[in-house]
Design an enzyme around this catalytic site. Structure first.
Site, mmCIF file in Angstrom:
data_model
loop_
_atom_site.group_PDB
_atom_site.id
_atom_site.type_symbol
_atom_site.label_atom_id
_atom_site.label_comp_id
_atom_site.label_asym_id
_atom_site.label_seq_id
_atom_site.Cartn_x
_atom_site.Cartn_y
_atom_site.Cartn_z
ATOM 1 N N GLY A 1 -4.293 0.590 -48.961
ATOM 2 C CA GLY A 1 -3.630 -0.537 -48.303
ATOM 3 C C GLY A 1 -2.373 -0.983 -49.027
ATOM 4 N N LYS B 1 -6.078 -13.390 -49.213
ATOM 5 C CA LYS B 1 -7.211 -14.280 -48.958
ATOM 6 C C LYS B 1 -8.459 -13.948 -49.761
ATOM 7 C CE LYS B 1 -6.261 -15.423 -44.167
ATOM 8 N NZ LYS B 1 -6.767 -15.123 -42.832
ATOM 9 N N ARG C 1 0.348 10.912 -45.841
ATOM 10 C CA ARG C 1 -0.982 11.231 -45.281
ATOM 11 C C ARG C 1 -1.096 12.698 -44.876
ATOM 12 N NH1 ARG C 1 -2.263 5.644 -42.037
ATOM 13 N NH2 ARG C 1 -3.355 4.704 -43.773
ATOM 14 N N GLY D 1 -8.762 0.016 -45.383
ATOM 15 C CA GLY D 1 -10.005 -0.559 -44.861
ATOM 16 C C GLY D 1 -11.222 0.222 -45.323
HETATM 17 P P1 AMP Z 1 -4.095 -8.538 -48.304
HETATM 18 O O1 AMP Z 1 -3.795 -7.930 -46.978
HETATM 19 O O2 AMP Z 1 -5.133 -9.605 -48.290
HETATM 20 O O3 AMP Z 1 -4.320 -7.497 -49.389
HETATM 21 O O4 AMP Z 1 -2.785 -9.337 -48.721
HETATM 22 C C1 AMP Z 1 -1.576 -8.698 -48.969
HETATM 23 C C2 AMP Z 1 -0.475 -9.669 -48.724
HETATM 24 O O5 AMP Z 1 -0.688 -10.823 -49.524
HETATM 25 C C3 AMP Z 1 0.872 -9.130 -49.085
HETATM 26 O O6 AMP Z 1 1.619 -8.963 -47.924
HETATM 27 C C4 AMP Z 1 1.473 -10.207 -49.972
HETATM 28 O O7 AMP Z 1 2.793 -10.542 -49.612
HETATM 29 C C5 AMP Z 1 0.571 -11.406 -49.740
HETATM 30 N N1 AMP Z 1 0.511 -12.300 -50.915
HETATM 31 C C6 AMP Z 1 0.282 -11.974 -52.180
HETATM 32 N N2 AMP Z 1 0.359 -13.043 -52.980
HETATM 33 C C7 AMP Z 1 0.639 -14.094 -52.191
HETATM 34 C C8 AMP Z 1 0.841 -15.491 -52.441
HETATM 35 N N3 AMP Z 1 0.767 -15.988 -53.682
HETATM 36 N N4 AMP Z 1 1.100 -16.267 -51.388
HETATM 37 C C9 AMP Z 1 1.193 -15.763 -50.156
HETATM 38 N N5 AMP Z 1 0.992 -14.459 -49.838
HETATM 39 C C10 AMP Z 1 0.740 -13.635 -50.869
#
Ligand code: AMP
Length: 422
Positions: free
Chosen positions: A368, A215, A54, A391
């Protein structure tokens, strides 16, 4: 301060509301005290900067201002000290790092307002750099307090915002100061807006969006927006399982948002109606439990074990996704394909990262976790742009107004409308 009549630069010519801000090239900074909001929210380890990505991202702006003869006064936050002088959140290690590792002699003031800051600003010569202590040591920062913004503004003749990572926050140092001083976008913000804006607004086709992460609920608005703009949406990561279940697959113990199944069905129908290809993995790497050492295997999505969980996309999906990515004109990537932090489940995310490198089109990584993955797989220098704001880039992709950018736009409007004054 002299005001030149400058037509604010526009990004996103065909967007409903193009971004119009003043850029560094529009300003005359010689001999001026320039307050620069940067995002130096870097990880520290035992009082040392553990990762200076950064800081390096802000160097083009610093170099430009120093070469122009400005007295550069840097403002940043670090962590979430919530209005307390928490020693672990001090920016002093950053000043040391800049001086010792980056060769930029950087003075440090132990507060961002008050007599010491004033004294140090007063002592600055043209081309010199001063870093002020964490703005979040004052709770008025995150409250967006105007009195605090005025106090900060009193230290400078003009303001540059180069903190894209906090552009989605309406804080005193990210929006407030712009109301009180001539305000410019720094080179990093310019680069971010151009990369993200052009990808969304004028993509070379086919335009492919790859979405992953945990999610669906976090990415609904992004998916909806991309349905209007992209030709293909590739979905991996934890969020894929809500779609797969909605299609009727038994996904075992995989991450599923039960209350989003109908939405997933609706999004798939909308994609079809809009002629957007929505690609889901045909196979996954499933594991017996949520652990880096769990037994695991690749299976087709219609053969998943009822008690196991998918933690990555499988080899067939990797190949298919890589093909689609490599033959795209524009690729926008947000979110890992699996639990890439764990060795056995990193391969899907790695395959996507490598496919981005093979793509001859424009490739943008949306900050991110995807930026962390790009770094881990060493592709950062081989893609068009890696956003520094997780974000902020997500909110920008959602089409939300970023307060930090909106404040620069408002300042540009006043500037352009104002008569030239000495
Ligand atoms: P996000 O913050 O929504 O971008 O999610 C990122 C996180 O999702 C990372 O830490 C990954 O380890 C987790 N992730 C990715 N694929 C999966 C999965 N199939 N099951 C559980 N967690 C996951």
């Amino acid at each position: 301060m002299e005001r030149r009549n400058v037509e604010p630069f526009k990004w996103g010519r065909r967007l409903a509301a193009p971004v119009k801000v003043l850029r560094l090239q529009d300003g005359d900074f010689a001999g001026k005290r320039v307050l620069v909001r940067v995002d130096f929210n870097v990880p520290l380890n035992r009082g040392r900067v553990a990762d200076d990505t950064r800081i390096r991202a802000a160097l083009p702006t610093l170099d430009h201002l120093r070469a122009a003869g400005a007295k550069v006064i840097l403002l940043s936050h670090l962590g979430r000290p919530k209005g307390q002088r928490v020693p672990e959140a001090s920016l002093q290690p950053v000043a040391k790092h800049m001086t010792k590792k980056l060769g930029i002699e950087t003075a440090f003031a132990s507060d961002c307002i008050g007599p010491e800051a004033e004294r140090q600003v007063h002592a600055l010569q043209d081309g010199e750099v001063l870093l002020l202590e964490n703005v979040r040591y004052h709770s008025q920062e995150t409250e967006g307090d105007d009195g605090f913004a005025r106090q900060l503004a009193s230290l400078g003749d003009c303001y540059v915002n180069d903190a894209f990572g906090t552009a989605h926050r309406a804080h005193a140092s990210t929006t407030g100061i712009a109301h009180h001083l001539p305000a410019y976008a720094g080179l990093l913000i310019e680069k971010e807006l151009r990369a993200l804006g052009d990808a969304l607004d004028e993509p070379a086709r086919p335009f492919t969006a790859i979405l992953g992460g945990a999610k669906v609920s976090d990415k609904i608005t992004v998916i909806e927006r991309l349905l209007e703009k992209s030709d293909q949406i590739v979905i991996g990561g934890g969020m894929a399982f809500t779609f797969l279940k909605a299609m009727g697959h038994d996904v075992g113990k995989s991450l599923v948002e039960e209350d989003k199944l109908d939405l997933a069905t609706e999004l798939m129908a909308r994609a079809k109606a809009a002629g957007v290809d929505l690609l889901l993995p045909e196979d996954v790497e499933e594991a017996k439990e949520f652990s880096p050492t769990a037994p695991h295997r690749a299976v087709k999505v219609d053969r998943m074990h009822p008690d196991w969980m998918g933690l990555d996309i499988g080899p067939l999906a990797m190949e298919r996704f890589a093909e689609v990515i490599a033959s795209s004109g524009t690729v926008l990537w947000n979110g890992p394909m699996g639990v890439f932090e764990w060795e056995p489940f990193q391969f899907g995310t790695r395959a996507v990262a490598n496919a981005l490198v093979d793509c001859h089109g424009t490739t943008v990584v949306g900050g991110g976790d995807s930026a962390a993955a790009a770094k881990k797989f060493k592709i950062t220098d081989q893609v068009t742009h890696v956003s520094t704001g997780g974000g902020a880039s997500l909110e920008y992709l959602e089409g939300k107004e970023l307060p930090g950018i909106a404040a620069l736009e408002a300042a540009a409007k006043n500037h352009a409308g104002a008569p030239s004054v000495a």
